[in-house]
Design a protein around this motif. Structure first.
Motif, mmCIF file in Angstrom:
data_model
loop_
_atom_site.group_PDB
_atom_site.id
_atom_site.type_symbol
_atom_site.label_atom_id
_atom_site.label_comp_id
_atom_site.label_asym_id
_atom_site.label_seq_id
_atom_site.Cartn_x
_atom_site.Cartn_y
_atom_site.Cartn_z
ATOM 1 N N THR A 155 -0.865 76.521 40.913
ATOM 2 C CA THR A 155 -0.122 76.370 42.169
ATOM 3 C C THR A 155 1.375 76.605 41.947
ATOM 4 O OG1 THR A 155 -1.729 74.727 42.908
ATOM 5 C CG2 THR A 155 0.361 74.804 44.081
ATOM 6 N N ILE A 156 1.911 76.105 40.848
ATOM 7 C CA ILE A 156 3.327 76.307 40.536
ATOM 8 C C ILE A 156 3.615 77.782 40.275
ATOM 9 C CG2 ILE A 156 5.137 75.774 38.857
ATOM 10 C CD1 ILE A 156 3.868 73.000 38.568
ATOM 11 N N ALA A 157 2.724 78.448 39.556
ATOM 12 C CA ALA A 157 2.913 79.871 39.261
ATOM 13 C C ALA A 157 2.874 80.706 40.541
ATOM 14 C CB ALA A 157 1.852 80.350 38.282
ATOM 15 N N ILE A 158 1.935 80.429 41.412
ATOM 16 C CA ILE A 158 1.837 81.164 42.680
ATOM 17 C C ILE A 158 3.058 80.890 43.542
ATOM 18 C CG2 ILE A 158 0.531 81.320 44.845
ATOM 19 C CD1 ILE A 158 -2.016 80.896 43.195
ATOM 20 N N SER A 159 3.537 79.662 43.577
ATOM 21 C CA SER A 159 4.736 79.329 44.360
ATOM 22 C C SER A 159 5.970 80.031 43.806
ATOM 23 C CB SER A 159 4.967 77.816 44.357
ATOM 24 O OG SER A 159 3.883 77.152 44.960
ATOM 25 N N ALA A 160 6.065 80.110 42.478
ATOM 26 C CA ALA A 160 7.213 80.791 41.865
ATOM 27 C C ALA A 160 7.207 82.281 42.202
ATOM 28 C CB ALA A 160 7.204 80.578 40.358
ATOM 29 N N VAL A 161 6.052 82.908 42.135
ATOM 30 C CA VAL A 161 5.943 84.332 42.469
ATOM 31 C C VAL A 161 6.279 84.554 43.944
ATOM 32 C CG1 VAL A 161 4.329 86.261 42.688
ATOM 33 C CG2 VAL A 161 4.329 84.871 40.620
ATOM 34 N N ALA A 162 5.789 83.680 44.809
ATOM 35 C CA ALA A 162 6.085 83.805 46.240
ATOM 36 C C ALA A 162 7.573 83.617 46.511
ATOM 37 C CB ALA A 162 5.254 82.794 47.033
ATOM 38 N N ALA A 163 8.211 82.698 45.803
ATOM 39 C CA ALA A 163 9.650 82.475 45.989
ATOM 40 C C ALA A 163 10.454 83.684 45.530
ATOM 41 C CB ALA A 163 10.086 81.225 45.221
ATOM 42 N N VAL A 164 10.083 84.266 44.394
ATOM 43 C CA VAL A 164 10.777 85.458 43.907
ATOM 44 C C VAL A 164 10.605 86.611 44.888
ATOM 45 C CG1 VAL A 164 10.759 87.232 42.099
ATOM 46 C CG2 VAL A 164 10.707 84.821 41.482
ATOM 47 N N MET A 165 9.409 86.786 45.424
ATOM 48 C CA MET A 165 9.173 87.848 46.410
ATOM 49 C C MET A 165 9.979 87.593 47.680
ATOM 50 S SD MET A 165 5.072 88.475 45.903
ATOM 51 C CE MET A 165 4.948 89.454 47.361
ATOM 52 N N GLY A 166 10.090 86.350 48.094
ATOM 53 C CA GLY A 166 10.863 86.018 49.288
ATOM 54 C C GLY A 166 12.348 86.289 49.106
ATOM 55 N N PHE A 167 12.906 85.892 47.950
ATOM 56 C CA PHE A 167 14.322 86.167 47.690
ATOM 57 C C PHE A 167 14.589 87.662 47.570
ATOM 58 C CE2 PHE A 167 14.520 81.684 46.055
ATOM 59 C CZ PHE A 167 15.388 81.237 47.016
ATOM 60 N N THR A 168 13.662 88.389 46.969
ATOM 61 C CA THR A 168 13.824 89.842 46.861
ATOM 62 C C THR A 168 13.842 90.480 48.248
ATOM 63 O OG1 THR A 168 12.695 89.836 44.727
ATOM 64 C CG2 THR A 168 12.858 91.945 45.877
ATOM 65 N N ALA A 169 12.932 90.062 49.092
ATOM 66 C CA ALA A 169 12.910 90.593 50.461
ATOM 67 C C ALA A 169 14.181 90.237 51.215
ATOM 68 C CB ALA A 169 11.680 90.055 51.197
ATOM 69 N N LEU A 170 14.706 89.055 50.994
ATOM 70 C CA LEU A 170 15.940 88.629 51.651
ATOM 71 C C LEU A 170 17.117 89.507 51.229
ATOM 72 C CD1 LEU A 170 17.414 86.446 53.396
ATOM 73 C CD2 LEU A 170 17.841 85.265 51.245
ATOM 74 N N PHE A 171 17.277 89.721 49.920
ATOM 75 C CA PHE A 171 18.398 90.512 49.439
ATOM 76 C C PHE A 171 18.253 91.989 49.775
ATOM 77 C CE2 PHE A 171 19.041 86.808 46.612
ATOM 78 C CZ PHE A 171 20.354 86.547 46.953
ATOM 79 N N VAL A 172 17.044 92.521 49.734
ATOM 80 C CA VAL A 172 16.836 93.924 50.118
ATOM 81 C C VAL A 172 17.105 94.102 51.603
ATOM 82 C CG1 VAL A 172 15.075 95.720 50.369
ATOM 83 C CG2 VAL A 172 15.272 94.463 48.228
ATOM 84 N N GLY A 173 16.694 93.168 52.406
ATOM 85 C CA GLY A 173 16.969 93.243 53.847
ATOM 86 C C GLY A 173 18.452 93.154 54.155
ATOM 87 N N ALA A 174 19.163 92.291 53.436
ATOM 88 C CA ALA A 174 20.609 92.179 53.647
ATOM 89 C C ALA A 174 21.329 93.453 53.198
ATOM 90 C CB ALA A 174 21.154 90.970 52.893
ATOM 91 N N ALA A 175 20.908 94.020 52.082
ATOM 92 C CA ALA A 175 21.533 95.255 51.601
ATOM 93 C C ALA A 175 21.256 96.411 52.562
ATOM 94 C CB ALA A 175 21.023 95.597 50.206
ATOM 95 N N SER A 176 20.065 96.459 53.106
ATOM 96 C CA SER A 176 19.731 97.515 54.061
ATOM 97 C C SER A 176 20.510 97.351 55.361
ATOM 98 C CB SER A 176 18.225 97.491 54.344
ATOM 99 O OG SER A 176 17.894 98.460 55.293
ATOM 100 N N ALA A 177 20.685 96.116 55.808
ATOM 101 C CA ALA A 177 21.400 95.865 57.062
ATOM 102 C C ALA A 177 22.884 96.188 56.945
ATOM 103 C CB ALA A 177 21.220 94.408 57.484
ATOM 104 N N THR A 178 23.457 96.026 55.762
ATOM 105 C CA THR A 178 24.876 96.308 55.584
ATOM 106 C C THR A 178 25.140 97.773 55.267
ATOM 107 O OG1 THR A 178 24.756 95.690 53.252
ATOM 108 C CG2 THR A 178 25.415 93.981 54.816
ATOM 109 N N GLY A 179 24.087 98.585 55.104
ATOM 110 C CA GLY A 179 24.270 100.002 54.832
ATOM 111 C C GLY A 179 24.464 100.322 53.365
ATOM 112 N N TYR A 180 24.039 99.421 52.478
ATOM 113 C CA TYR A 180 24.228 99.643 51.048
ATOM 114 C C TYR A 180 23.389 100.815 50.543
ATOM 115 C CZ TYR A 180 24.503 98.666 46.058
ATOM 116 O OH TYR A 180 24.702 98.770 44.721
#
Length: 72
Positions: free
Chosen positions: A4-29
């Protein structure tokens, strides 16, 4: 429990990656920077009057202003 901890860690990393990629795309990076049209001055002096001629051109779906020297 460890699974459960391993799955939660992977999900958290995927969520942060999506957040930063979305922010970079929105700013025109990820979009390419527009090319700036430069005007070169002739090396030899030209007799007569020189003016800068400007015109608008379509470049990849957007309008850009292009300048060039014109001497009479």
């Amino acid at each position: 429990m460890l699974k459960t901890i391993a799955i939660s860690a992977v999900a958290a990393v995927m969520g942060f990656t999506a957040l930063f990629v979305g922010a970079a795309s929105a700013t025109g990076y990820f979009t390419p920077k527009p090319k700036v049209a430069t005007v070169e001055i002739p090396a030899q002096p030209v007799a007569g009057d020189c003016v800068i001629q400007t015109r608008w051109m379509s470049d990849a779906g957007r309008m850009v202003q292009v300048e060039r020297p014109v001497c009479y």
